[in-house]
Design an enzyme around this catalytic site. Structure first.
Site, PDB file in Angstrom:
ATOM      1  N   GLY A  17       0.830  -1.197   0.000  1.00  0.00           N
ATOM      2  CA  GLY A  17       0.000   0.000   0.000  1.00  0.00           C
ATOM      3  C   GLY A  17       0.864   1.245   0.000  1.00  0.00           C
ATOM      4  O   GLY A  17       2.072   1.203  -0.256  1.00  0.00           O
ATOM      5  N   TRP A  48      -8.411   1.972  -2.077  1.00  0.00           N
ATOM      6  CA  TRP A  48      -9.838   2.145  -1.816  1.00  0.00           C
ATOM      7  C   TRP A  48     -10.159   3.501  -1.194  1.00  0.00           C
ATOM      8  O   TRP A  48     -11.325   3.877  -1.090  1.00  0.00           O
ATOM      9  CB  TRP A  48     -10.327   1.037  -0.894  1.00  0.00           C
ATOM     10  CG  TRP A  48     -10.338  -0.325  -1.513  1.00  0.00           C
ATOM     11  CD1 TRP A  48      -9.428  -0.850  -2.388  1.00  0.00           C
ATOM     12  CD2 TRP A  48     -11.309  -1.356  -1.312  1.00  0.00           C
ATOM     13  NE1 TRP A  48      -9.762  -2.137  -2.728  1.00  0.00           N
ATOM     14  CE2 TRP A  48     -10.913  -2.466  -2.081  1.00  0.00           C
ATOM     15  CE3 TRP A  48     -12.470  -1.446  -0.543  1.00  0.00           C
ATOM     16  CZ2 TRP A  48     -11.645  -3.654  -2.110  1.00  0.00           C
ATOM     17  CZ3 TRP A  48     -13.190  -2.633  -0.566  1.00  0.00           C
ATOM     18  CH2 TRP A  48     -12.789  -3.717  -1.341  1.00  0.00           C
ATOM     19  N   ALA A  49      -9.124   4.214  -0.740  1.00  0.00           N
ATOM     20  CA  ALA A  49      -9.364   5.491  -0.071  1.00  0.00           C
ATOM     21  C   ALA A  49      -9.923   6.500  -1.071  1.00  0.00           C
ATOM     22  O   ALA A  49      -9.341   6.723  -2.129  1.00  0.00           O
ATOM     23  CB  ALA A  49      -8.061   6.019   0.536  1.00  0.00           C
ATOM     24  N   GLY A  51     -11.569   9.891  -0.091  1.00  0.00           N
ATOM     25  CA  GLY A  51     -11.610  11.310   0.240  1.00  0.00           C
ATOM     26  C   GLY A  51     -10.381  12.086  -0.137  1.00  0.00           C
ATOM     27  O   GLY A  51     -10.425  12.982  -0.988  1.00  0.00           O
ATOM     28  N   GLU A 116     -13.889  17.875   5.104  1.00  0.00           N
ATOM     29  CA  GLU A 116     -14.533  16.657   5.588  1.00  0.00           C
ATOM     30  C   GLU A 116     -14.884  16.804   7.060  1.00  0.00           C
ATOM     31  O   GLU A 116     -14.445  17.753   7.729  1.00  0.00           O
ATOM     32  CB  GLU A 116     -13.611  15.449   5.368  1.00  0.00           C
ATOM     33  CG  GLU A 116     -13.358  15.162   3.897  1.00  0.00           C
ATOM     34  CD  GLU A 116     -12.470  13.967   3.657  1.00  0.00           C
ATOM     35  OE1 GLU A 116     -12.475  13.445   2.530  1.00  0.00           O
ATOM     36  OE2 GLU A 116     -11.760  13.544   4.577  1.00  0.00           O
ATOM     37  N   ASP A 221      -2.399  -9.062   9.522  1.00  0.00           N
ATOM     38  CA  ASP A 221      -1.229  -9.940   9.483  1.00  0.00           C
ATOM     39  C   ASP A 221      -0.034  -9.361  10.241  1.00  0.00           C
ATOM     40  O   ASP A 221       0.629 -10.057  11.019  1.00  0.00           O
ATOM     41  CB  ASP A 221      -0.825 -10.210   8.035  1.00  0.00           C
ATOM     42  CG  ASP A 221      -1.938 -10.826   7.215  1.00  0.00           C
ATOM     43  OD1 ASP A 221      -2.843 -11.433   7.818  1.00  0.00           O
ATOM     44  OD2 ASP A 221      -1.913 -10.714   5.983  1.00  0.00           O
ATOM     45  N   HIS A 242     -16.947   3.398   9.645  1.00  0.00           N
ATOM     46  CA  HIS A 242     -17.317   4.493   8.749  1.00  0.00           C
ATOM     47  C   HIS A 242     -18.836   4.601   8.723  1.00  0.00           C
ATOM     48  O   HIS A 242     -19.533   3.596   8.612  1.00  0.00           O
ATOM     49  CB  HIS A 242     -16.782   4.247   7.342  1.00  0.00           C
ATOM     50  CG  HIS A 242     -16.775   5.476   6.502  1.00  0.00           C
ATOM     51  ND1 HIS A 242     -17.918   6.032   5.993  1.00  0.00           N
ATOM     52  CD2 HIS A 242     -15.761   6.287   6.107  1.00  0.00           C
ATOM     53  CE1 HIS A 242     -17.611   7.124   5.315  1.00  0.00           C
ATOM     54  NE2 HIS A 242     -16.305   7.302   5.368  1.00  0.00           N
ATOM     55  N   ARG A 288     -16.500  10.982  12.767  1.00  0.00           N
ATOM     56  CA  ARG A 288     -17.086   9.716  12.327  1.00  0.00           C
ATOM     57  C   ARG A 288     -17.708   8.905  13.454  1.00  0.00           C
ATOM     58  O   ARG A 288     -18.746   8.270  13.263  1.00  0.00           O
ATOM     59  CB  ARG A 288     -16.013   8.865  11.634  1.00  0.00           C
ATOM     60  CG  ARG A 288     -15.607   9.387  10.283  1.00  0.00           C
ATOM     61  CD  ARG A 288     -14.480   8.574   9.687  1.00  0.00           C
ATOM     62  NE  ARG A 288     -14.187   9.034   8.339  1.00  0.00           N
ATOM     63  CZ  ARG A 288     -13.184   8.584   7.604  1.00  0.00           C
ATOM     64  NH1 ARG A 288     -12.374   7.662   8.100  1.00  0.00           N
ATOM     65  NH2 ARG A 288     -12.966   9.034   6.386  1.00  0.00           N
ATOM     66  N   HIS A 349     -14.147   0.168   9.402  1.00  0.00           N
ATOM     67  CA  HIS A 349     -13.409   0.918   8.381  1.00  0.00           C
ATOM     68  C   HIS A 349     -11.922   1.033   8.650  1.00  0.00           C
ATOM     69  O   HIS A 349     -11.113   0.881   7.740  1.00  0.00           O
ATOM     70  CB  HIS A 349     -14.019   2.317   8.281  1.00  0.00           C
ATOM     71  CG  HIS A 349     -13.377   3.197   7.251  1.00  0.00           C
ATOM     72  ND1 HIS A 349     -13.344   2.858   5.916  1.00  0.00           N
ATOM     73  CD2 HIS A 349     -12.751   4.399   7.352  1.00  0.00           C
ATOM     74  CE1 HIS A 349     -12.729   3.822   5.230  1.00  0.00           C
ATOM     75  NE2 HIS A 349     -12.345   4.755   6.083  1.00  0.00           N
ATOM     76  N   ARG A 384      -9.802   8.354  14.519  1.00  0.00           N
ATOM     77  CA  ARG A 384      -9.024   8.981  13.456  1.00  0.00           C
ATOM     78  C   ARG A 384      -9.806  10.093  12.780  1.00  0.00           C
ATOM     79  O   ARG A 384     -10.956   9.910  12.386  1.00  0.00           O
ATOM     80  CB  ARG A 384      -8.613   7.943  12.410  1.00  0.00           C
ATOM     81  CG  ARG A 384      -7.879   8.548  11.206  1.00  0.00           C
ATOM     82  CD  ARG A 384      -7.401   7.478  10.260  1.00  0.00           C
ATOM     83  NE  ARG A 384      -8.483   6.814   9.549  1.00  0.00           N
ATOM     84  CZ  ARG A 384      -9.053   7.282   8.431  1.00  0.00           C
ATOM     85  NH1 ARG A 384      -8.688   8.440   7.927  1.00  0.00           N
ATOM     86  NH2 ARG A 384      -9.995   6.585   7.834  1.00  0.00           N
TER      87      ARG A 384
END
Length: 532
Positions: A17, A48-49, A51, A116, A221, A242, A288, A349, A384
């Site tokens: 990633g 997949w992020a 924002g 956000e 992992d 989320h 969130r 999330h 977060r």
């Protein structure tokens, strides 16, 4: 017994990633780097992020404002030094990505910045509504062209190799990480990798829950492997749910970006009534954890399958420009977001806790670093703040690379090959699939958005039974990726439950009906493994 020759490098990076690839690019000019990833290079959560990446880039914004917003969202548990370190390095991180060629959305000649939930200013640099995918595509292209980086796709981490596991600790050899074993799925062989330094960048553990926005690779992992190697973990009770995952039978794990609410999206009951003002004066722009609990409350109170998120008051042109991917995905499923609200539910999330590290990503074990969602740096506290995650990946990847670069060269140790001479092939794998399903269901039911002592006790009891079954399976049969992932998930589930049982208050993402008030002083939950 494996007969393959060990693969030797200066640095091993587990995970492809943003954290792992950033570290690899920073190290490649001076080190021989191996990047191991258990599926394809682009299959992690970073892509997949949606924002964006938070950074102070606009006139009128300030580091102090970004720090304060992070501290408020973190409910008193953020580490101030870590928060300041990340925030003050954010502009440089964005500049580095732009130099690599990430095509950020622009407004004229300047970056377009969106806002956000939890942010007091527009400070989210983004690539429309698919920031993570654009960043990953760019980094993957650069990594593939960079000498010094060797990529091992479809290689699953089995375990870390340490002096303690080899019986060397206490015999004149200091405790440290020597490398790792990894399952090569192409040959079905466990290979030995040696290096003086190893970086875990394996992401979080969202797949421990039945409903998640995470990809299938998010099985904890690195967290589990570091724990088995003797590293402390911190704040694993804080799992961010989320608030807005698309609710549709054919929309697996599809996230509706925080930015939809940031640009005026309204949460509604089925009859069209807004409800967030009854829960928080910030309404849809609350952090969130507040929004997820509010939705959970309304769904349980009214027996709803979902709530609605309406952005249709914005013009179609605005929605096409800012949310093209969300608009297209919803259209595939028969939802026209220009005229219709989007059905949404909360879903697991982000793993806010993880392997405890310092400001260079060092763990308790010399030779082992952890970066990204695998780590607990202290930045996120009890919750977060939106768009701080990709930022944390880059800042700590560079810090870890700099720390490794400052170290003198270290010799490689002799390590034994993986020994599977006393195990056999499993005659059936139904045990793995059944245990996987059972774990994710009871974690969702008992260790979700709202918790109680009784629910946590039930989860702990079932985890103990599962661990015995899985360990027996692991000891007697050849390892597979499914078995390794299940072993790691049940280990992380145990750590989440133990951490939740120790927190006798409600703070941030951890809400307990038995302890609904805040306790003082604010303190991290730190678990120490028995081998440490």
């Amino acid at each position: 017994m494996s007969t393959s020759i060990p693969q030797d490098f200066d640095v091993l990076i587990v995970g492809s990633g943003l954290a792992g690839l950033s570290a690899a690019l920073h190290l490649a000019p001076t080190h021989r780097v191996a990047v191991l990833t258990k599926r394809a290079i682009n299959d992690g959560a970073s892509a997949w992020a949606q924002g964006g990446i938070a950074a102070v880039l606009a006139d009128g914004d300030s580091f102090e404002a970004h720090i304060n917003d992070t501290l408020v969202a973190g409910a008193g548990l953020c580490d101030l030094a870590a928060t300041r370190f990340v925030v003050e390095n954010a502009p440089d991180a964005i500049a580095w990505l732009r130099e690599l060629g990430v095509p950020f959305s622009l407004e004229g000649d300047h970056l377009h910045l969106t806002r956000e939930g939890g942010h007091g200013a527009r400070r989210i640099a983004h690539v429309t509504d698919a920031t993570g995918a654009a960043v990953q595509r760019t980094l993957i292209d650069v990594v593939r062209q960079t000498p010094g980086i060797t990529l091992f796709e479809n290689h699953t981490l089995v375990d870390l190799i340490t002096t303690r596991k080899l019986g060397l600790s206490g015999l004149g050899s200091p405790q440290r990480c020597l490398g790792l074993y990894a399952l090569d799925e192409a040959t079905d062989e466990v290979l030995t990798f040696r290096a003086p330094q190893t970086i875990l960048a394996t992401g979080g553990a969202g797949k421990v829950y039945l409903y998640t926005t995470n990809p299938d690779t998010a099985t904890g992992d690195g967290i589990a492997a570091a724990w088995r190697a003797g590293c402390r973990v911190s704040n694993l009770e804080f799992i961010q749910f989320h608030p807005t995952c698309l609710y549709h039978p054919h929309a697996k794990s599809y996230l509706i970006s925080e930015a939809v609410r940031g640009e005026g999206g309204r949460l509604l009951l089925p009859d069209g009534t807004r409800f967030m003002f009854e829960h928080d004066e910030r309404a849809e722009l609350a952090p969130r954890d507040v929004v997820a609990r509010a939705i959970d409350f309304e769904m349980k109170k009214r027996g709803l399958d979902c709530v609605l998120l309406d952005i249709s008051h914005q013009s179609p042109a605005f929605l096409h420009e800012h949310f093209p991917n969300i608009l297209a995905k919803c259209a595939e499923l028969g939802i026209d977001i220009t005229t219709q609200p989007i059905p949404v539910v909360p879903a697991a999330h982000y793993t806010c806790g993880g392997v405890l590290t310092d400001l260079a990503g060092r763990t308790d074990l010399p030779g082992l670093f952890a970066v990204g969602e695998t780590a607990c740096t202290g930045l996120h506290g009890a919750n977060r703040l939106a768009s701080n995650s990709l930022l944390e990946c880059m800042v700590f990847a560079r810090a870890a690379a700099q720390a490794i670069g400052a170290m003198p060269a270290a010799p490689l140790h002799d390590v034994p090959a993986w020994d599977d001479s006393r195990v056999t092939d499993a005659d059936e794998c139904v045990v793995i699939s059944h245990n996987w399903d059972e774990l994710r269901r009871f974690m969702w039911d008992y260790v979700g958005i709202v918790r109680t002592n009784k629910r946590l006790e039930r989860a702990a009891h079932r985890i103990t039974l599962l661990q015995a079954e899985i360990q027996e399976f692991y000891a007697h049969f050849h390892v597979t990726r499914d078995l390794l992932e299940l072993r790691n998930l049940v280990q992380v589930a145990e750590l989440i439950v133990r951490s939740a049982q120790l927190r006798r208050e409600s703070r941030g993402l951890h809400f307990s009906r038995d302890y609904p008030e805040l306790a003082a002083p604010a303190a991290a939950t730190i678990l120490v493994p028995p081998v440490a």
